[in-house]
Design an enzyme around this catalytic site. Structure first.
Site, short mmCIF file in Angstrom:
data_model
loop_
_atom_site.label_atom_id
_atom_site.label_comp_id
_atom_site.label_asym_id
_atom_site.label_seq_id
_atom_site.Cartn_x
_atom_site.Cartn_y
_atom_site.Cartn_z
N VAL A 11 4.76 7.76 -16.56
CA VAL A 11 6.26 7.97 -16.27
C VAL A 11 6.93 8.26 -17.74
CG1 VAL A 11 8.27 6.35 -15.99
CG2 VAL A 11 6.29 6.23 -14.38
N LYS A 35 -3.88 8.35 -28.57
CA LYS A 35 -2.95 8.74 -27.61
C LYS A 35 -2.08 9.87 -28.27
CE LYS A 35 -1.85 6.69 -23.33
NZ LYS A 35 -0.77 5.69 -22.71
N PHE A 158 11.28 7.78 -9.60
CA PHE A 158 10.83 7.75 -8.07
C PHE A 158 10.04 9.01 -8.11
CE2 PHE A 158 15.09 5.98 -7.73
CZ PHE A 158 14.93 4.76 -6.95
N PHE A 255 6.07 10.72 5.41
CA PHE A 255 5.20 9.32 5.30
C PHE A 255 5.02 8.78 6.72
CE2 PHE A 255 4.80 8.13 0.93
CZ PHE A 255 5.44 9.38 0.22
N LEU A 256 4.41 9.80 7.57
CA LEU A 256 4.14 9.34 8.84
C LEU A 256 2.72 9.78 8.98
CD1 LEU A 256 7.19 9.64 11.24
CD2 LEU A 256 6.23 7.62 10.23
N GLY A 259 -3.93 7.74 8.18
CA GLY A 259 -5.21 7.79 7.48
C GLY A 259 -6.02 6.35 7.26
N CYS A 266 1.57 2.65 -7.41
CA CYS A 266 2.62 2.09 -7.12
C CYS A 266 2.80 1.26 -5.89
CB CYS A 266 3.80 3.10 -7.17
SG CYS A 266 4.24 3.82 -8.67
N LYS A 269 0.76 -2.30 -5.60
CA LYS A 269 1.52 -3.24 -6.76
C LYS A 269 2.85 -3.55 -6.74
CE LYS A 269 2.51 -1.40 -10.95
NZ LYS A 269 3.70 -1.44 -11.39
C1 UDX Z 1 4.95 6.67 -4.91
C2 UDX Z 1 6.09 6.99 -4.60
O1 UDX Z 1 6.24 7.96 -3.87
C3 UDX Z 1 7.25 7.28 -5.87
O2 UDX Z 1 8.33 7.48 -5.28
C4 UDX Z 1 6.82 6.12 -6.83
O3 UDX Z 1 7.70 6.23 -8.12
C5 UDX Z 1 5.55 5.83 -7.16
O4 UDX Z 1 4.82 5.50 -6.05
P1 UDX Z 1 2.57 7.96 -5.43
O5 UDX Z 1 1.60 6.84 -5.49
O6 UDX Z 1 2.51 9.02 -6.74
O7 UDX Z 1 4.07 7.81 -5.57
O8 UDX Z 1 2.00 8.76 -4.00
P2 UDX Z 1 2.66 9.15 -2.72
O9 UDX Z 1 2.44 10.70 -2.57
O10 UDX Z 1 3.88 8.43 -2.38
O11 UDX Z 1 1.46 8.61 -1.80
C6 UDX Z 1 1.01 7.03 -1.98
C7 UDX Z 1 -0.24 6.78 -1.10
O12 UDX Z 1 0.36 6.86 0.21
C8 UDX Z 1 -1.13 7.70 -1.03
O13 UDX Z 1 -2.39 6.97 -1.12
C9 UDX Z 1 -1.12 8.55 0.06
O14 UDX Z 1 -2.38 8.94 0.55
C10 UDX Z 1 -0.72 7.60 1.11
N1 UDX Z 1 0.34 8.35 2.11
C11 UDX Z 1 1.36 8.82 1.82
C12 UDX Z 1 -0.16 7.89 3.32
O15 UDX Z 1 -1.33 7.51 3.81
N2 UDX Z 1 0.51 8.61 4.39
C13 UDX Z 1 1.89 9.28 4.32
O16 UDX Z 1 2.12 9.72 5.04
C14 UDX Z 1 2.11 9.41 2.92
#
Ligand code: UDX
Length: 440
Positions: A11, A35, A158, A255-256, A259, A266, A269
């Site tokens: 971040v 780093k 985000f 996000f639908l 899998g 994130c 946690k």
């Molecule tokens: C997430 C949030 O999207 C972000 O806003 C926040 O700041 C940090 O956490 P990230 O963990 O990088 O980001 O990935 P993201 O693309 O959101 O996917 C998270 C997990 O959900 C992945 O394991 C992905 O495979 C899974 N996922 C996502 C699904 O299984 N189905 C979906 O439809 C979307």
């Protein structure tokens, strides 16, 4: 504007580099000397599309530099972002704030008399942290008898891994949580070039917005996975169902994707932290507890599908694992479903040849002994009993499936990410077992 960013992890680095690119002067601070050395040499320490180039350009333009010396940054910058890690306490699920408090202590000790500083918390922190950070710094100043003006604000991120630069530059909204109007207007001005709507609120609501957003997204994933499992029982197709459901504007289509569940730094946690936070306030968060439980069960269910297919006898059989990272376009392995699935196979005596476009070196120490690694998907597939897709990398979507079929001992594909159309796989003569869709 002159900005310091404390913490050059995921971040912090993205935030610092993007602010520099917008024309600000940024100092990145980290206590990890190696780093800082790598960053000074222009090396982008994390795999994030677009970041390395942006870092190099802004180092050249002298808009960003890095140091281990917090004092230097505190003296030079009125706005100081805190972007240190807030790992999870494995026992309670609570966020571990030791790094945040350490920075607070150091800020209290380094601020000079007469200084005015705005401390902005980017790290995901429990509700109330920004306020107590401000109190702690003021207490230290009082003990030192130093008169300096400190205000704190919450400004959650985000950012998604793999699209963090774009997410930073084109946010849906920017959340600023502070009771200090001057700090609010400085931060609003800082984000103005992005042209995004600003949500101006109090620190606690701002911190809660971050948790609630991640919790709701995680809930959508667990929900659609549960629906996928029901689809398997009733003979419906989850992709068609999700498309039909998502067309309702009140629901939306993001996000639908069903899998093997969510991983990463994130969602796992933050959902557990929110369950803990609720418990502290004597609220039982039944929905979130289920979101977490459904997610944990989803990868086990997929492993069980593989075991069931071989009636439990996977001993000595070789599997090609395609994809290790928790999602595509990242080398991040944190909470990746692949870890549990590979461990489950190896524990039962299976042999595993794994391939991932970028995550192999990070995955190695997390994987059980005996896993072999291939330099491409076909190498992994050669002589394997089946291919098992665990990450939806584009490279896999474009696989030469005829070649894959020739290389596999038997034409069986287990797909935890539903990347191929059923009809294609059927036509090509694969046994194809995916999630929430009929087996072909
Ligand atoms: C997430 C949030 O999207 C972000 O806003 C926040 O700041 C940090 O956490 P990230 O963990 O990088 O980001 O990935 P993201 O693309 O959101 O996917 C998270 C997990 O959900 C992945 O394991 C992905 O495979 C899974 N996922 C996502 C699904 O299984 N189905 C979906 O439809 C979307």
């Amino acid at each position: 504007m002159k900005i310091a960013v404390v913490g050059t992890g995921y971040v912090g680095l993205v935030t610092g580099v993007c602010f520099a690119d917008l024309g600000n002067t940024v100092i990145g601070v980290d206590s990890d000397e190696s780093k800082i050395r790598r960053l000074l040499a222009g090396e982008s320490i994390i795999f994030e599309p677009g970041l390395a180039e942006m870092l190099a350009t802004n180092i050249k333009r002298k808009r960003i530099r890095f140091t281990t010396n917090l004092q230097e940054a505190v003296d030079a910058c009125e706005v100081i972002f805190i972007a240190v890690g807030t790992p999870q306490d494995k026992k309670t699920g609570e966020a571990d704030l030791r790094y945040v408090w350490q920075v607070a202590r150091e800020l209290g000790q380094t601020l000079r008399p007469g200084a005015t500083r705005r401390i902005v918390v980017k790290s995901t922190v429990p509700v109330g942290t920004t306020e107590s950070l401000e109190r702690r710094i003021r207490d230290t100043l009082r003990r030192r008898r130093v008169k300096a003006a400190v205000t704190a604000a919450s400004n959650p991120e985000f950012l998604r891994e793999g699209s963090a630069v774009r997410d930073f530059m084109e946010p849906d909204r920017v959340v600023i949580g502070t009771r200090d109007t001057k700090t609010a207007s400085i931060l609003t001005a800082l984000y103005k070039p992005l042209g995004a709507p600003i949500v101006s609120t109090d620190p606690r609501s701002s911190e809660m917005i971050k948790y609630a957003s991640n919790a709701l997204l995680a809930a959508r994933i667990s929900f659609i996975n549960e629906i996928a499992n029901i689809c398997e029982c009733v003979g419906a197709n989850i992709q068609e169902v999700a498309a039909g459901v998502g067309m309702d504007k009140r629901i939306g289509s993001h996000f639908l994707a069903a899998g093997i569940g969510y991983g990463g730094s994130c969602f796992p946690k933050d959902t557990e932290a929110l369950v803990y936070i609720a418990g502290q306030g004597s609220v039982r968060s039944r929905i979130l507890e289920s979101v977490v439980a459904v997610n944990k069960a989803q990868r086990v269910r997929f492993l069980d599908k593989i075991l069931h297919y071989y009636r439990g006898h996977v001993k000595g059989r070789r599997f090609a694992i395609l994809g290790l990272a928790f999602k595509p376009n990242t080398d991040d392995m944190r909470e990746a479903p692949s870890i549990d699935i590979v461990r489950g196979l190896i524990r039962r005596g299976a042999r595993v040849a794994a391939y991932d476009p970028v995550a192999i070196s990070i995955a190695r120490p997390l994987m059980p002994a005996g896993v072999e690694y291939a330099s491409d998907p076909y190498g992994a597939a050669k002589g394997a009993q089946a291919a098992v897709i665990l990450t939806e990398w584009n490279e896999f979507k474009e696989l030469d499936l005829r070649r894959l079929k020739r290389l596999l001992k038997t034409p069986v594909v287990f797909d935890g990410r539903n990347i191929f159309p059923l009809e294609n796989m059927q036509k090509l003569g694969f046994r194809y077992i995916s999630v929430g869709r009929r087996e072909v």
